[in-house]
Motif scaffolding. Structure first.
Motif, PDB file in Angstrom:
ATOM      1  N   GLU A   1      -1.266   1.267  -6.185  1.00 15.89           N
ATOM      2  CA  GLU A   1      -0.015   1.248  -6.937  1.00 15.89           C
ATOM      3  C   GLU A   1       0.676  -0.111  -6.900  1.00 15.89           C
ATOM      4  N   ALA A   2      -0.106  -1.178  -6.818  1.00 15.90           N
ATOM      5  CA  ALA A   2       0.481  -2.520  -6.836  1.00 15.90           C
ATOM      6  C   ALA A   2      -0.411  -3.474  -7.619  1.00 15.90           C
ATOM      7  N   ASP A   3       0.193  -4.178  -8.561  1.00 11.64           N
ATOM      8  CA  ASP A   3      -0.509  -5.227  -9.305  1.00 11.64           C
ATOM      9  C   ASP A   3      -0.366  -6.552  -8.565  1.00 11.64           C
ATOM     10  N   VAL A   4      -1.357  -7.411  -8.703  1.00  9.45           N
ATOM     11  CA  VAL A   4      -1.255  -8.763  -8.164  1.00  9.45           C
ATOM     12  C   VAL A   4      -0.997  -9.720  -9.321  1.00  9.45           C
ATOM     13  N   ASN A   5      -0.010 -10.594  -9.138  1.00 12.40           N
ATOM     14  CA  ASN A   5       0.400 -11.526 -10.184  1.00 12.40           C
ATOM     15  C   ASN A   5       0.313 -12.960  -9.680  1.00 12.40           C
TER      16      ASN A   5
ATOM     17  N   LYS B   1       0.821  -1.207   0.000  1.00 17.51           N
ATOM     18  CA  LYS B   1       0.000   0.000   0.000  1.00 17.51           C
ATOM     19  C   LYS B   1       0.859   1.262   0.000  1.00 17.51           C
ATOM     20  N   THR B   2       0.297   2.324  -0.537  1.00 19.45           N
ATOM     21  CA  THR B   2       0.974   3.618  -0.520  1.00 19.45           C
ATOM     22  C   THR B   2       0.793   4.275   0.843  1.00 19.45           C
ATOM     23  N   VAL B   3       1.593   5.296   1.100  1.00 21.55           N
ATOM     24  CA  VAL B   3       1.452   6.037   2.352  1.00 21.55           C
ATOM     25  C   VAL B   3       0.067   6.670   2.444  1.00 21.55           C
TER      26      VAL B   3
ATOM     27  N   GLU C   1      -4.799  -8.768 -16.730  1.00 23.06           N
ATOM     28  CA  GLU C   1      -3.647  -8.158 -17.394  1.00 23.06           C
ATOM     29  C   GLU C   1      -2.914  -7.243 -16.421  1.00 23.06           C
ATOM     30  N   ASN C   2      -1.596  -7.321 -16.435  1.00 24.24           N
ATOM     31  CA  ASN C   2      -0.784  -6.486 -15.555  1.00 24.24           C
ATOM     32  C   ASN C   2      -0.879  -5.030 -15.990  1.00 24.24           C
ATOM     33  N   ALA C   3      -1.124  -4.141 -15.023  1.00 26.04           N
ATOM     34  CA  ALA C   3      -1.313  -2.722 -15.337  1.00 26.04           C
ATOM     35  C   ALA C   3      -0.022  -1.918 -15.281  1.00 26.04           C
ATOM     36  N   GLY C   4       1.079  -2.567 -14.925  1.00 24.54           N
ATOM     37  CA  GLY C   4       2.360  -1.865 -14.893  1.00 24.54           C
ATOM     38  C   GLY C   4       2.513  -0.901 -13.736  1.00 24.54           C
ATOM     39  N   LYS C   5       1.912  -1.224 -12.594  1.00 27.28           N
ATOM     40  CA  LYS C   5       2.017  -0.353 -11.424  1.00 27.28           C
ATOM     41  C   LYS C   5       3.421  -0.434 -10.815  1.00 27.28           C
ATOM     42  N   PRO C   6       3.795   0.554  -9.993  1.00 28.43           N
ATOM     43  CA  PRO C   6       5.164   0.608  -9.458  1.00 28.43           C
ATOM     44  C   PRO C   6       5.561  -0.596  -8.613  1.00 28.43           C
TER      45      PRO C   6
END
Length: 315
Positions: free
Chosen positions: A74-78, A22-24, A116-121
């Motif tokens: 800001e995180a994708d799950v794979n 998670k982001t801040v 599909e992966n969204a390319g998040k950081p």
């Protein structure tokens, strides 16, 4: 560290991964401690790997936990498509048990594998049928984790167990968390199930090896049923135990202390633990935490030092 491994596939493992992913901004509206939030604001984590030794149908997390993994800003799950497949034996056990949580978990895992992966950081990788076999050193600290891939095999009792293959792989890791459960420890003169790591009990009533009730002794939570479930599960578990206590009270199946008054019980507690916290004290702590949270639009700001809690409780 950019790469983190979490060994385990239960709710606690998911909690660790959630905090790391998670982001801040996502975290600062929760009741996370300020010092933890400050440290996480400097996080360089890019990849988080959750490792489960068995398959999707055996995952110990609950449906809400896995669902939230797909909702990070800001995180994708794979999940590898090959590891999301439920083997025939697991499918049969699912069909026979009709375990709604496990079925829902499998549905969510299957959906993530197709997403599909969204390319998040940040990238969250949930792996199944793998076990860590070695922490690989790099410059005096952990630099990678060696894995062995597992096959699921039915044992003599009809249970699926993970059996190591010869297929190995290595994933980078600068930090490793162990989150593989809990085992209760026995107490003197308290009946204990060594196989399960729990107090011997029937519904919360402690029983001896012969199955006879140990009058006045009850149990609840993980030490009653083993490490499973969430806070809500423990609440239901405790209600079951308290219900049995009330039944026993009605038929006078209970201890007969020499000093049965509430005042005598309080005096005994104070003699053994002068800094004990009563429910009234807890309410003061709760109110103070909630009040601190109002200023920053958070549910609460937690105390992280016992001394600070006691100061509020004694005020």
């Amino acid at each position: 560290q950019e790469n983190v491994v979490v060994v385990g596939i239960g709710n606690v493992a998911m909690d660790v991964a959630r905090i790391l992913c998670k982001t801040v901004d996502e975290l600062k509206v929760t009741d996370i401690a300020d010092h933890a939030l400050a440290a996480l604001s400097k996080s360089k984590v890019k990849n988080v790997y959750i490792l489960g030794r068995r398959g999707p149908a055996q995952a110990a997390f609950t449906p809400p936990e896995i669902k939230e993994m797909g909702e990070f800003a800001e995180a994708d799950v794979n999940i590898l498509a090959s590891e999301a497949v439920v083997d025939a034996n697991s499918q049969k056990l699912l069909d026979d048990s009709n375990d709604k949580n496990a079925i829902k978990n499998v549905e969510t895992i299957t959906a993530y594998a197709a997403r599909e992966n969204a390319g998040k950081p940040r990238q969250l990788h949930i792996r199944f049928c793998v076990s860590p076999t070695e922490l690989v050193e790099a410059d005096g600290r952990v630099g990678a984790v060696k894995l062995i891939q597992n096959d699921l095999v039915l044992d003599d009792r009809g249970q699926l167990k993970a059996v190591a293959t010869e297929r190995e792989e290595v994933i980078p890791a600068g930090l490793v968390f162990r989150s593989v459960g809990y085992r209760g420890q026995p107490l003197p003169d308290v009946p204990f199930n060594e196989s399960w790591g729990t107090i011997l009990n029937e519904g919360g009533r402690a029983v001896d090896a012969a199955g006879d009730q140990v009058v006045g002794l009850y149990t609840a939570g993980w030490i009653k049923r083993g490490p499973s479930g969430v806070i809500g599960t423990n609440k239901t578990c405790a209600q079951e135990t308290v219900g049995l206590m009330m039944q026993d009270l009605q038929v006078n199946r209970m201890f007969e202390p020499s000093a049965p008054s509430a005042e005598a019980a309080l005096k005994l507690i104070q003699s053994r633990q002068p800094d004990f916290v009563s429910f009234a004290d807890w309410k003061k702590i709760d109110e103070a935490e909630v009040a601190k949270g109002v200023a920053s639009d958070r549910p609460r700001v937690k105390f992280t030092r016992v001394a600070d809690m006691l100061k509020v409780a004694r005020a």
